[in-house]
Design an enzyme around this catalytic site. Structure first.
Site, short mmCIF file in Angstrom:
data_model
loop_
_atom_site.label_atom_id
_atom_site.label_comp_id
_atom_site.label_asym_id
_atom_site.label_seq_id
_atom_site.Cartn_x
_atom_site.Cartn_y
_atom_site.Cartn_z
N ALA A 16 -3.28 21.02 -29.15
CA ALA A 16 -4.07 22.02 -28.43
C ALA A 16 -4.41 23.18 -29.36
O ALA A 16 -3.55 23.70 -30.07
CB ALA A 16 -3.30 22.52 -27.22
N CYS A 101 4.01 17.34 -22.94
CA CYS A 101 3.82 18.74 -23.32
C CYS A 101 4.98 19.58 -22.79
O CYS A 101 5.28 19.57 -21.60
CB CYS A 101 2.50 19.28 -22.79
N LYS A 140 1.83 9.39 -23.40
CA LYS A 140 2.62 10.05 -24.45
C LYS A 140 3.71 10.87 -23.75
O LYS A 140 3.43 11.68 -22.87
CB LYS A 140 1.75 10.96 -25.31
N ASP A 203 8.43 14.62 -36.60
CA ASP A 203 9.03 14.84 -37.93
C ASP A 203 8.49 13.93 -39.02
O ASP A 203 9.20 13.62 -39.97
CB ASP A 203 10.56 14.71 -37.87
N ARG A 226 1.59 18.11 -36.60
CA ARG A 226 1.70 19.40 -37.28
C ARG A 226 1.62 19.29 -38.80
O ARG A 226 1.11 20.19 -39.47
CB ARG A 226 3.00 20.09 -36.88
#
Length: 324
Positions: A16, A101, A140, A203, A226
């Site tokens: 997001a 989320c 997910k 990770d 990320r």
């Protein structure tokens, strides 16, 4: 869907506020096999919210995309999934339902990872959406909601029974947010229990991590999120590693700045004069570069593409001076 993931093994996950079509464009160009949209509110689509609909804009090189919807009302999700399918047609890979989320404002509405505590509702959502569209439906989710209370296997089995064609599993509890370590053993346990494809998430910071996850979990695909921020070339590195080839070296400082400049210009073409959202991307691109700390405040005040070009230019001069 096993054949699909054999050809789409390295995936950019939904983020997001980050994964707009410009970012996805650069990640695809750098080797991502498949991209996810930012998570999109089914209720926002139902309300004809213009900003929500913009999240469905696709990049020019996006042959197809996985659209991630979130919500808690089965009928609304089914109706809006059907509308997305009609809108994107063959450019839709599948509809993914966000049930992982951990953000408080999402959970308070009974959405995101809150659905892991309401498996009956979650199952109704998957069944309703599956009946409403021809494309596959995936889910997910996380290891569980509260730390120490893993329920991923049981939840995954419920989603499979309801009609999910694949699942993506993040190895953290929702309560952990993004802190602590992801437990890849959870992904392995889900993979061993389910008959549908399992995507591993959590990770993967570099190519070695991606290879290790596949080896440790036997997951069908890996999802990077990320670690791709300011680092889209991670996909090229992961794909080389998975093929057993030499991993390309990371880009030089000047190459990273050039990518940041390009990102800013593409974003300006999309959004116009004001590209405040580029600030965070600029910070990610510049992280660890010599002289980056000196221009951090200036980057945080940039507004236009010209502002970013000026600061990037200063940083290039600083790096060139240090190399003399």
């Amino acid at each position: 869907m096993y054949e699909f993931f054999r050809n789409h093994q390295v995936i950019l996950g939904p983020m997001a506020g980050v994964g707009d079509e410009v970012f996805r464009y650069l990640c695809l160009e750098a080797g991502a096999d498949l991209t996810y949209t930012e998570m999109i509110s089914a209720q926002g689509l139902a309300y004809e919210n213009e900003r929500t609909f913009r999240l469905l804009d696709l990049a020019p090189n996006e042959k197809y995309v996985a659209v991630q919807l979130f919500g808690h009302v089965p009928d609304v999700l089914a109706r809006e999934a059907a509308r997305v399918e009609e809108e994107l047609a063959d450019r839709l890979a599948y509809i993914d339902i966000n049930m992982g989320c951990p953000v408080r404002k999402i959970i308070k509405k009974g959405e995101g990872s809150a659905l892991m505590k309401a498996p009956d509702t979650a199952s109704d959502i998957v069944r309703s959406v599956s009946r409403a569209i021809d494309h596959p439906v995936t889910v997910k989710f996380r290891r569980g909601v509260l730390e120490g209370q893993e329920c991923a296997v049981e939840f995954g089995l419920r989603m499979q029974e309801a009609g999910a064609r694949a699942v993506a599993v993040h190895g953290r509890f929702a309560a952990q947010m993004y802190h602590g370590n992801a437990d890849w053993g959870c992904i392995k346990r889900v993979k061993e229990a389910l008959e549908i494809p399992v995507i591993g998430n959590g990770d993967i910071k570099n190519a070695h991590d991606a290879v290790s996850m596949v080896e440790q979990t036997s997951c069908d695909a890996v999802m990077v999120a990320r670690a791709a921020r300011g680092n889209p070339w991670i996909f090229t590195q992961i794909k080389a590693a998975l093929r057993g080839e030499d991993v390309p070296l990371s880009l030089s400082a000047n190459e990273r700045i050039a990518m940041a400049k390009r990102h800013a210009h593409l974003l300006s073409e999309r959004e116009g004069t004001h590209i405040v959202r580029m600030r965070k991307h600029a910070m990610w691109y510049m992280a660890g570069l010599p002289g980056a700390s000196a221009v951090r405040r200036e980057l945080d005040e940039c507004d236009t593409v010209e502002d970013f070009d000026t600061v990037f230019g200063k940083l290039e001069e600083e790096i060139d001076a240090r190399s003399l």
